[in-house]
Design a protein around this motif. Structure first.
Motif, PDB file in Angstrom:
ATOM      1  N   ASP A 156       0.867  -1.176   0.000  1.00  0.00           N
ATOM      2  CA  ASP A 156       0.000   0.000   0.000  1.00  0.00           C
ATOM      3  C   ASP A 156       0.903   1.225   0.000  1.00  0.00           C
ATOM      4  OD1 ASP A 156      -1.825   2.003   0.378  1.00  0.00           O
ATOM      5  OD2 ASP A 156      -2.517   1.340   2.346  1.00  0.00           O
ATOM      6  N   VAL A 157       1.343   1.627  -1.203  1.00  0.00           N
ATOM      7  CA  VAL A 157       2.379   2.653  -1.276  1.00  0.00           C
ATOM      8  C   VAL A 157       2.092   3.789  -2.249  1.00  0.00           C
ATOM      9  CG1 VAL A 157       4.344   1.256  -0.495  1.00  0.00           C
ATOM     10  CG2 VAL A 157       3.606   1.113  -2.882  1.00  0.00           C
ATOM     11  N   THR A 158       1.227   3.577  -3.225  1.00  0.00           N
ATOM     12  CA  THR A 158       1.060   4.602  -4.245  1.00  0.00           C
ATOM     13  C   THR A 158       0.377   5.854  -3.696  1.00  0.00           C
ATOM     14  OG1 THR A 158       0.049   5.131  -6.382  1.00  0.00           O
ATOM     15  CG2 THR A 158      -1.100   3.529  -5.003  1.00  0.00           C
ATOM     16  N   THR A 159       0.801   7.000  -4.202  1.00  0.00           N
ATOM     17  CA  THR A 159       0.203   8.263  -3.795  1.00  0.00           C
ATOM     18  C   THR A 159      -1.193   8.445  -4.380  1.00  0.00           C
ATOM     19  OG1 THR A 159       1.245   9.392  -5.673  1.00  0.00           O
ATOM     20  CG2 THR A 159       2.454   9.362  -3.589  1.00  0.00           C
ATOM     21  N   GLU A 160      -1.579   7.601  -5.324  1.00  0.00           N
ATOM     22  CA  GLU A 160      -2.888   7.726  -5.957  1.00  0.00           C
ATOM     23  C   GLU A 160      -3.988   7.016  -5.175  1.00  0.00           C
ATOM     24  OE1 GLU A 160      -2.673   6.462  -9.997  1.00  0.00           O
ATOM     25  OE2 GLU A 160      -1.308   8.068 -10.590  1.00  0.00           O
ATOM     26  N   ALA A 161      -3.624   6.287  -4.119  1.00  0.00           N
ATOM     27  CA  ALA A 161      -4.616   5.533  -3.347  1.00  0.00           C
ATOM     28  C   ALA A 161      -4.573   5.932  -1.886  1.00  0.00           C
ATOM     29  CB  ALA A 161      -4.373   4.030  -3.479  1.00  0.00           C
ATOM     30  N   SER A 162      -5.756   6.002  -1.286  1.00  0.00           N
ATOM     31  CA  SER A 162      -5.845   6.285   0.146  1.00  0.00           C
ATOM     32  C   SER A 162      -5.800   5.010   0.969  1.00  0.00           C
ATOM     33  CB  SER A 162      -7.137   7.047   0.448  1.00  0.00           C
ATOM     34  OG  SER A 162      -8.268   6.294   0.041  1.00  0.00           O
ATOM     35  N   ALA A 163      -6.039   3.867   0.332  1.00  0.00           N
ATOM     36  CA  ALA A 163      -5.995   2.571   1.011  1.00  0.00           C
ATOM     37  C   ALA A 163      -5.829   1.489  -0.046  1.00  0.00           C
ATOM     38  CB  ALA A 163      -7.264   2.324   1.822  1.00  0.00           C
ATOM     39  N   ALA A 164      -5.236   0.374   0.339  1.00  0.00           N
ATOM     40  CA  ALA A 164      -5.072  -0.759  -0.568  1.00  0.00           C
ATOM     41  C   ALA A 164      -4.903  -2.018   0.268  1.00  0.00           C
ATOM     42  CB  ALA A 164      -3.859  -0.561  -1.476  1.00  0.00           C
ATOM     43  N   ALA A 165      -5.486  -3.119  -0.205  1.00  0.00           N
ATOM     44  CA  ALA A 165      -5.423  -4.366   0.565  1.00  0.00           C
ATOM     45  C   ALA A 165      -5.917  -5.522  -0.292  1.00  0.00           C
ATOM     46  CB  ALA A 165      -6.283  -4.263   1.832  1.00  0.00           C
ATOM     47  N   TRP A 166      -5.577  -6.730   0.170  1.00  0.00           N
ATOM     48  CA  TRP A 166      -6.155  -7.932  -0.420  1.00  0.00           C
ATOM     49  C   TRP A 166      -7.565  -8.115   0.135  1.00  0.00           C
ATOM     50  CZ3 TRP A 166      -3.946 -10.104  -4.417  1.00  0.00           C
ATOM     51  CH2 TRP A 166      -2.558 -10.008  -4.592  1.00  0.00           C
ATOM     52  N   VAL A 167      -8.501  -8.370  -0.748  1.00  0.00           N
ATOM     53  CA  VAL A 167      -9.890  -8.561  -0.337  1.00  0.00           C
ATOM     54  C   VAL A 167     -10.441  -9.774  -1.086  1.00  0.00           C
ATOM     55  CG1 VAL A 167     -12.180  -7.523  -0.107  1.00  0.00           C
ATOM     56  CG2 VAL A 167     -10.134  -6.060  -0.059  1.00  0.00           C
ATOM     57  N   ALA A 168     -11.101 -10.682  -0.373  1.00  0.00           N
ATOM     58  CA  ALA A 168     -11.746 -11.812  -1.029  1.00  0.00           C
ATOM     59  C   ALA A 168     -12.769 -11.283  -2.025  1.00  0.00           C
ATOM     60  CB  ALA A 168     -12.410 -12.718  -0.001  1.00  0.00           C
ATOM     61  N   VAL A 169     -12.822 -11.900  -3.192  1.00  0.00           N
ATOM     62  CA  VAL A 169     -13.689 -11.413  -4.262  1.00  0.00           C
ATOM     63  C   VAL A 169     -15.139 -11.295  -3.807  1.00  0.00           C
ATOM     64  CG1 VAL A 169     -14.671 -12.060  -6.493  1.00  0.00           C
ATOM     65  CG2 VAL A 169     -12.197 -12.190  -6.130  1.00  0.00           C
ATOM     66  N   ARG A 170     -15.649 -12.340  -3.188  1.00  0.00           N
ATOM     67  CA  ARG A 170     -17.051 -12.314  -2.763  1.00  0.00           C
ATOM     68  C   ARG A 170     -17.278 -11.230  -1.701  1.00  0.00           C
ATOM     69  NH1 ARG A 170     -20.894 -15.894  -3.749  1.00  0.00           N
ATOM     70  NH2 ARG A 170     -19.360 -17.444  -4.447  1.00  0.00           N
ATOM     71  N   ALA A 171     -16.326 -11.061  -0.786  1.00  0.00           N
ATOM     72  CA  ALA A 171     -16.462 -10.042   0.255  1.00  0.00           C
ATOM     73  C   ALA A 171     -16.474  -8.644  -0.351  1.00  0.00           C
ATOM     74  CB  ALA A 171     -15.332 -10.178   1.271  1.00  0.00           C
ATOM     75  N   ALA A 172     -15.651  -8.420  -1.369  1.00  0.00           N
ATOM     76  CA  ALA A 172     -15.617  -7.100  -2.011  1.00  0.00           C
ATOM     77  C   ALA A 172     -16.953  -6.772  -2.660  1.00  0.00           C
ATOM     78  CB  ALA A 172     -14.500  -7.061  -3.049  1.00  0.00           C
ATOM     79  N   ILE A 173     -17.563  -7.766  -3.287  1.00  0.00           N
ATOM     80  CA  ILE A 173     -18.872  -7.552  -3.911  1.00  0.00           C
ATOM     81  C   ILE A 173     -19.916  -7.226  -2.852  1.00  0.00           C
ATOM     82  CG2 ILE A 173     -20.726  -8.669  -5.205  1.00  0.00           C
ATOM     83  CD1 ILE A 173     -18.538 -10.315  -6.609  1.00  0.00           C
ATOM     84  N   GLU A 174     -19.896  -7.958  -1.751  1.00  0.00           N
ATOM     85  CA  GLU A 174     -20.865  -7.721  -0.682  1.00  0.00           C
ATOM     86  C   GLU A 174     -20.679  -6.328  -0.084  1.00  0.00           C
ATOM     87  OE1 GLU A 174     -20.095 -11.011   1.858  1.00  0.00           O
ATOM     88  OE2 GLU A 174     -21.284 -12.425   0.658  1.00  0.00           O
TER      89      GLU A 174
END
Length: 257
Positions: free
Chosen positions: A168-186
């Motif tokens: 989680d390093v880019t200046t273009e993002a306020s947050a970044a993480a691994w997220v399970a696909v189904r959890a991201a949809i929910e």
């Protein structure tokens, strides 16, 4: 003076759905773009961005560029540039380098992102080439007329290399993480994540797969016809995008003029 909707140039872009196997199934690396961004501010996205002219001359190893060009409906130089942009943007936004041979140059990531060193010069100085075998075509989306910025975006899927670590390093993002696909949809359905239609639809297309290997294997059979969503404005002024299957995805009105 703004351009009419049908005169806004459609730019080439590449997106990488970086995947790994997790306890709850396949996980994707998701970034939340900072609210100051001109495009998709505050949205959850995959790593990616528009093609730069220099991407077409990046050293390339492996892969069938002619086949990729045929599947994505472009010429070979454009296919080369799409691969280059995909790998470059992934490196800038995650620190993960999809290269041959495998290398960890994450210490130089910030310099590339800030333009202090070109990605091509970094690769050549370390005798590296982008790994075309690491990326698998998945879909193609063309943003609708009416947006202030329009892109012809080719989506690739790719597995996180062994021993690599997304950051989680880019200046273009306020947050970044691994997220399970189904959890991201929910989370998106509950309003906890804002997503543009291509992101949500891409995640939905991955739900059926139990492993990253299954996703990669399925890429060879994917239809890559360009998806051109249609913008619909409701009587109350709300804006939604109609997908080819007839479903609607609401989007912020600020995305359009």
């Amino acid at each position: 003076m703004t351009q009419p909707a049908d005169e806004v140039p459609v730019r080439e872009a590449a997106t990488v759905v970086l995947l790994r196997n997790g306890v709850d199934g396949v996980e994707a690396w998701l970034l939340t773009r900072v609210t100051q961004m001109a495009f998709a501010a505050g949205m959850t996205v995959f790593p990616g961005g528009r093609v730069d002219p220099s991407d077409a001359s990046l050293p390339l190893a492996g892969g069938d560029v002619a086949l990729l060009a045929a599947r994505f409906g472009c010429d070979e130089p454009t296919a080369h540039a799409l691969l280059g942009a995909a790998v470059r943007e992934t490196f800038e936004e995650t620190g993960v380098l999809l290269s041959v041979p495998v290398a960890d140059l994450s210490d130089a990531r910030a310099d590339v992102e800030r333009g202090l060193v070109s990605f091509g010069d970094l690769l050549r100085a370390n005798d590296l080439a982008i790994d075309a075998h690491a990326l698998y075509p998945w879909s193609r989306w063309i943003t609708p007329a009416g947006e202030a910025r329009r892109y012809d975006t080719r989506f690739f899927v790719g597995a996180l290399p062994e021993a690599a670590e997304a950051q989680d390093v880019t200046t273009e993002a306020s947050a970044a993480a691994w997220v399970a696909v189904r959890a991201a949809i929910e989370e998106a359905q509950r309003g906890e994540r804002k997503m543009l239609p291509p992101t949500l639809a891409t995640l939905a297309s991955l739900v059926e797969f139990d492993t990253v290997a299954e996703v990669v294997a399925a890429s060879a059979e994917r239809r890559l016809d360009p998806v051109r969503p249609q913008v619909r404005v409701g009587d109350d002024g709300s804006v939604a995008v109609e997908l080819p299957d007839g479903s609607f995805v609401p989007v912020p009105r600020s995305m359009f003029r």
